[in-house]
Design a protein around this motif. Structure first.
Motif, PDB file in Angstrom:
ATOM      1  N   VAL A 237       0.962  -1.329   0.002  1.00 26.34           N
ATOM      2  CA  VAL A 237      -0.016   0.066  -0.177  1.00 26.34           C
ATOM      3  C   VAL A 237       0.977   1.149   0.109  1.00 26.34           C
ATOM      4  O   VAL A 237       1.792   1.228   0.927  1.00 26.34           O
ATOM      5  N   PRO A 238       0.747   2.068  -1.007  1.00 25.51           N
ATOM      6  CA  PRO A 238       1.624   3.355  -1.103  1.00 25.51           C
ATOM      7  C   PRO A 238       1.145   4.393   0.106  1.00 25.51           C
ATOM      8  O   PRO A 238       0.092   4.462   0.859  1.00 25.51           O
ATOM      9  N   LEU A 239       2.220   5.114   0.714  1.00 27.23           N
ATOM     10  CA  LEU A 239       2.180   6.014   1.664  1.00 27.23           C
ATOM     11  C   LEU A 239       1.475   7.155   1.122  1.00 27.23           C
ATOM     12  O   LEU A 239       0.570   7.752   1.701  1.00 27.23           O
ATOM     13  N   MET A 240       1.632   7.514  -0.356  1.00 26.75           N
ATOM     14  CA  MET A 240       0.852   8.560  -0.923  1.00 26.75           C
ATOM     15  C   MET A 240       1.051   8.350  -2.452  1.00 26.75           C
ATOM     16  O   MET A 240       1.719   7.557  -2.894  1.00 26.75           O
ATOM     17  N   ALA A 241       0.172   8.872  -3.100  1.00 29.91           N
ATOM     18  CA  ALA A 241       0.059   8.768  -4.716  1.00 29.91           C
ATOM     19  C   ALA A 241      -0.509   9.997  -5.331  1.00 29.91           C
ATOM     20  O   ALA A 241      -1.337  10.682  -4.825  1.00 29.91           O
ATOM     21  N   TYR A 242      -0.097  10.514  -6.593  1.00 30.42           N
ATOM     22  CA  TYR A 242      -0.325  11.743  -7.219  1.00 30.42           C
ATOM     23  C   TYR A 242      -0.588  11.295  -8.556  1.00 30.42           C
ATOM     24  O   TYR A 242       0.207  10.542  -9.172  1.00 30.42           O
ATOM     25  N   ILE A 243      -1.540  12.059  -9.185  1.00 32.91           N
ATOM     26  CA  ILE A 243      -1.900  12.043 -10.517  1.00 32.91           C
ATOM     27  C   ILE A 243      -1.174  13.255 -11.345  1.00 32.91           C
ATOM     28  O   ILE A 243      -1.445  14.449 -10.642  1.00 32.91           O
ATOM     29  N   ILE A 244      -0.454  13.002 -12.152  1.00 31.68           N
ATOM     30  CA  ILE A 244       0.329  14.228 -12.796  1.00 31.68           C
ATOM     31  C   ILE A 244      -0.234  14.298 -14.346  1.00 31.68           C
ATOM     32  O   ILE A 244       0.193  13.013 -15.003  1.00 31.68           O
ATOM     33  N   PRO A 245      -0.838  15.176 -14.705  1.00 34.08           N
ATOM     34  CA  PRO A 245      -1.452  15.081 -16.134  1.00 34.08           C
ATOM     35  C   PRO A 245      -0.346  15.187 -17.144  1.00 34.08           C
ATOM     36  O   PRO A 245       0.852  15.375 -17.057  1.00 34.08           O
ATOM     37  N   ALA A 246      -0.623  14.761 -18.362  1.00 37.03           N
ATOM     38  CA  ALA A 246       0.356  14.679 -19.442  1.00 37.03           C
ATOM     39  C   ALA A 246       0.936  16.254 -19.767  1.00 37.03           C
ATOM     40  O   ALA A 246       0.192  17.018 -19.635  1.00 37.03           O
ATOM     41  N   ALA A 247       2.271  16.187 -19.832  1.00 36.44           N
ATOM     42  CA  ALA A 247       3.101  17.270 -20.213  1.00 36.44           C
ATOM     43  C   ALA A 247       2.840  18.425 -19.182  1.00 36.44           C
ATOM     44  O   ALA A 247       2.895  19.570 -19.582  1.00 36.44           O
ATOM     45  N   ALA A 248       2.479  18.056 -18.127  1.00 37.58           N
ATOM     46  CA  ALA A 248       2.538  18.774 -16.916  1.00 37.58           C
ATOM     47  C   ALA A 248       3.532  18.807 -15.782  1.00 37.58           C
ATOM     48  O   ALA A 248       4.128  17.653 -15.847  1.00 37.58           O
ATOM     49  N   SER A 249       3.497  19.424 -14.920  1.00 36.92           N
ATOM     50  CA  SER A 249       4.582  19.751 -13.792  1.00 36.92           C
ATOM     51  C   SER A 249       3.852  19.621 -12.444  1.00 36.92           C
ATOM     52  O   SER A 249       2.704  20.481 -12.693  1.00 36.92           O
ATOM     53  N   PHE A 250       4.472  18.989 -11.283  1.00 41.58           N
ATOM     54  CA  PHE A 250       3.603  19.076 -10.262  1.00 41.58           C
ATOM     55  C   PHE A 250       4.359  19.045  -9.174  1.00 41.58           C
ATOM     56  O   PHE A 250       5.691  18.419  -9.264  1.00 41.58           O
ATOM     57  N   SER A 251       4.454  19.577  -8.011  1.00 41.39           N
ATOM     58  CA  SER A 251       5.411  19.653  -6.921  1.00 41.39           C
ATOM     59  C   SER A 251       4.498  19.649  -5.651  1.00 41.39           C
ATOM     60  O   SER A 251       3.267  19.960  -5.439  1.00 41.39           O
ATOM     61  N   VAL A 252       5.182  19.078  -4.536  1.00 39.35           N
ATOM     62  CA  VAL A 252       4.373  18.917  -3.321  1.00 39.35           C
ATOM     63  C   VAL A 252       5.615  19.494  -2.306  1.00 39.35           C
ATOM     64  O   VAL A 252       6.800  18.977  -2.368  1.00 39.35           O
ATOM     65  N   ASN A 253       5.191  20.315  -1.273  1.00 36.72           N
ATOM     66  CA  ASN A 253       6.362  21.043  -0.419  1.00 36.72           C
ATOM     67  C   ASN A 253       5.523  20.711   0.871  1.00 36.72           C
ATOM     68  O   ASN A 253       4.485  21.240   1.175  1.00 36.72           O
ATOM     69  N   ILE A 254       6.054  19.790   1.800  1.00 34.83           N
ATOM     70  CA  ILE A 254       5.872  19.746   3.271  1.00 34.83           C
ATOM     71  C   ILE A 254       6.947  20.133   4.149  1.00 34.83           C
ATOM     72  O   ILE A 254       7.847  19.471   4.434  1.00 34.83           O
ATOM     73  N   PRO A 255       6.716  21.449   4.382  1.00 37.66           N
ATOM     74  CA  PRO A 255       7.861  22.211   5.229  1.00 37.66           C
ATOM     75  C   PRO A 255       8.376  21.611   6.370  1.00 37.66           C
ATOM     76  O   PRO A 255       9.386  21.561   6.942  1.00 37.66           O
ATOM     77  N   GLU A 256       7.248  20.984   7.317  1.00 35.75           N
ATOM     78  CA  GLU A 256       7.705  20.362   8.343  1.00 35.75           C
ATOM     79  C   GLU A 256       8.182  18.661   8.297  1.00 35.75           C
ATOM     80  O   GLU A 256       8.733  18.193   9.229  1.00 35.75           O
ATOM     81  N   GLY A 257       7.978  18.353   7.212  1.00 38.82           N
ATOM     82  CA  GLY A 257       8.087  17.071   6.491  1.00 38.82           C
ATOM     83  C   GLY A 257       7.261  15.895   7.046  1.00 38.82           C
ATOM     84  O   GLY A 257       6.417  15.995   7.947  1.00 38.82           O
ATOM     85  N   LEU A 258       7.186  14.810   6.401  1.00 41.25           N
ATOM     86  CA  LEU A 258       6.703  13.567   6.728  1.00 41.25           C
ATOM     87  C   LEU A 258       7.276  12.507   6.959  1.00 41.25           C
ATOM     88  O   LEU A 258       8.050  12.033   6.107  1.00 41.25           O
ATOM     89  N   PRO A 259       7.741  12.065   8.403  1.00 39.93           N
ATOM     90  CA  PRO A 259       8.619  10.955   8.604  1.00 39.93           C
ATOM     91  C   PRO A 259       8.172   9.844   8.026  1.00 39.93           C
ATOM     92  O   PRO A 259       6.889   9.426   7.792  1.00 39.93           O
ATOM     93  N   PHE A 260       9.395   9.078   7.399  1.00 37.55           N
ATOM     94  CA  PHE A 260       8.872   7.605   7.171  1.00 37.55           C
ATOM     95  C   PHE A 260      10.139   6.705   7.996  1.00 37.55           C
ATOM     96  O   PHE A 260      10.854   7.206   8.242  1.00 37.55           O
TER      97      PHE A 260
END
Length: 120
Positions: free
Chosen positions: A65-88
């Motif tokens: 099971v993924p911790l997280m999943a993201y859908i990125i459209p064709a020819a698009a850019s995507f970013s995620v910023n978690i300033p406090e961080g997500l521990p693994f």
């Protein structure tokens, strides 16, 4: 896959991993163990992709099971910023597919590059 791990941002403890040929092949434990996930940048090629992030050193697509999943459209850019961080706790692994089915075997577009930022 063209994976490069290394480099640090000046004055920080961020470790950067760059993959310029993201596919459906699972890339396991790029973090080298536990740490904190701070974000990612991903640019999709000619087709949309589903990017999955796992907290597992032996992740298996369709089983783990993924911790997280993201859908990125064709020819698009995507970013995620978690300033406090997500521990693994285990290790950061990832893969990408062209469908939303976890067990998909379709390879993501070859013209994809992704950048992960996390502490080692």
């Amino acid at each position: 896959m063209a994976i490069k791990t290394g480099g640090r941002r000046s004055g920080s403890t961020y470790k950067i991993t760059t993959d310029t040929a993201l596919t459906n092949t699972m890339v396991v434990d790029v973090s080298g163990g536990a740490g904190t996930f701070y974000g990612l940048e991903c640019t999709a090629g000619s087709g949309a992709i589903i990017l999955r992030i796992y907290d597992d050193t032996s992740a298996v697509a369709g089983t783990t099971v993924p911790l997280m999943a993201y859908i990125i459209p064709a020819a698009a850019s995507f970013s995620v910023n978690i300033p406090e961080g997500l521990p693994f706790t285990n290790g950061l692994s990832y893969n990408a597919t062209q469908t939303d089915a976890d067990a998909a075997t379709t390879t993501a577009p070859s013209a994809v590059s992704t950048l992960f930022i996390y502490t080692s």
